[in-house]
Design a protein around this motif. Structure first.
Motif, PDB file in Angstrom:
ATOM      1  N   THR A 169      -5.666 103.456  78.796  1.00  5.79           N
ATOM      2  CA  THR A 169      -4.627 102.864  77.172  1.00  5.79           C
ATOM      3  C   THR A 169      -2.851 102.545  78.359  1.00  5.79           C
ATOM      4  N   ARG A 175       2.705  94.630  80.132  1.00  6.84           N
ATOM      5  CA  ARG A 175       4.543  94.995  80.027  1.00  6.84           C
ATOM      6  C   ARG A 175       4.861  94.086  81.324  1.00  6.84           C
ATOM      7  N   ALA A 215      -5.004 100.058  72.027  1.00  9.16           N
ATOM      8  CA  ALA A 215      -4.731 100.594  72.411  1.00  9.16           C
ATOM      9  C   ALA A 215      -4.008 102.036  71.775  1.00  9.16           C
ATOM     10  N   LEU A 243       1.594 103.850  69.054  1.00  7.74           N
ATOM     11  CA  LEU A 243       0.962 102.807  69.499  1.00  7.74           C
ATOM     12  C   LEU A 243       0.819 101.603  68.588  1.00  7.74           C
ATOM     13  N   ARG A 247      -3.818  99.911  80.907  1.00  8.96           N
ATOM     14  CA  ARG A 247      -3.478  98.613  79.975  1.00  8.96           C
ATOM     15  C   ARG A 247      -1.914  98.485  79.821  1.00  8.96           C
ATOM     16  N   ARG A 248      -1.728  99.215  79.291  1.00  5.55           N
ATOM     17  CA  ARG A 248      -0.084  99.093  78.912  1.00  5.55           C
ATOM     18  C   ARG A 248       0.598  98.563  80.154  1.00  5.55           C
ATOM     19  N   ARG A 265      -0.319  97.557  69.091  1.00  4.26           N
ATOM     20  CA  ARG A 265      -1.147  97.970  69.893  1.00  4.26           C
ATOM     21  C   ARG A 265      -2.174  98.141  69.337  1.00  4.26           C
ATOM     22  N   ASP A 272       6.605 104.834  78.431  1.00  2.00           N
ATOM     23  CA  ASP A 272       5.987 105.620  77.340  1.00  2.00           C
ATOM     24  C   ASP A 272       6.021 107.259  77.644  1.00  2.00           C
TER      25      ASP A 272
END
Length: 175
Positions: free
Chosen positions: A165, A173, A93, A85, A168-169, A90, A14
């Motif tokens: 954020t 994943r 997020a 997001l 956490r992403r 999400r 991202d």
């Protein structure tokens, strides 16, 4: 892919979130450098040297396209990251990224409404006498430092939210 490798690779997928996070960190670092190093060092200088140094620093930033691009680009990237997001469903997020955008936006508003007008007044302060320089400094130093402390805190808060954020992403994943 191992969990450790995934934690390092996933946020890079991202690029907007990465750009927002890195840019926010750079802006927080710049503001913090003024809080903890530049302004305390200048506080020990006589009025003439203080005013001259701040005028030069402000002129250097005002004429710097890279600074202007970073300053506004971070705000835009954070907003785009929040929108992406949200579109990716999400919501947690996206909420954090929106909160980061609000905090970074606060730093933009403080800059535009407080720091920049103070910089302009210092730049155009009349006179070169000791009394005129002392008056210009007195009208500038404390309000500018207070406003800068707000920008620093806002950027550090935004950075913490964006970093969380991204973390956490990455964790989602790799599962």
């Amino acid at each position: 892919m191992s969990t450790a490798a995934g934690l390092h690779e996933a946020p890079l997928k991202d690029p907007v979130l990465v750009a927002a996070t890195l840019g926010t960190g750079l802006m927080a670092g710049l503001y913090l450098a003024f809080d903890v190093a530049v302004m305390p060092a200048l506080a020990r200088r006589e009025d003439e040297r203080f005013v001259a140094a701040m005028r030069r620093a402000n002129d250097a930033l005002d004429d710097n396209a890279a600074f202007g691009t970073l300053f506004l680009g971070v705000f835009m990237a954070t907003g785009v990251a929040a929108r992406r997001l949200a579109r990716a469903d999400r919501s947690d997020a996206a909420r954090q990224a929106r909160a980061a955008a609000v905090l970074y936006g606060l730093s933009v508003v403080v800059t535009i409404c407080a720091n920049l007008p103070l910089n302009r007044r210092l730049r155009t302060a009349p006179g070169t006498s000791a009394a005129a320089l002392a008056a210009a400094r007195k009208a500038y130093e404390r309000p500018w430092r207070r406003a800068n402390a707000v920008r620093t805190a806002a950027c550090l808060g935004a950075l913490a939210l964006l970093g969380d954020t991204a973390r956490r992403r990455a964790a989602v994943r790799t599962r």
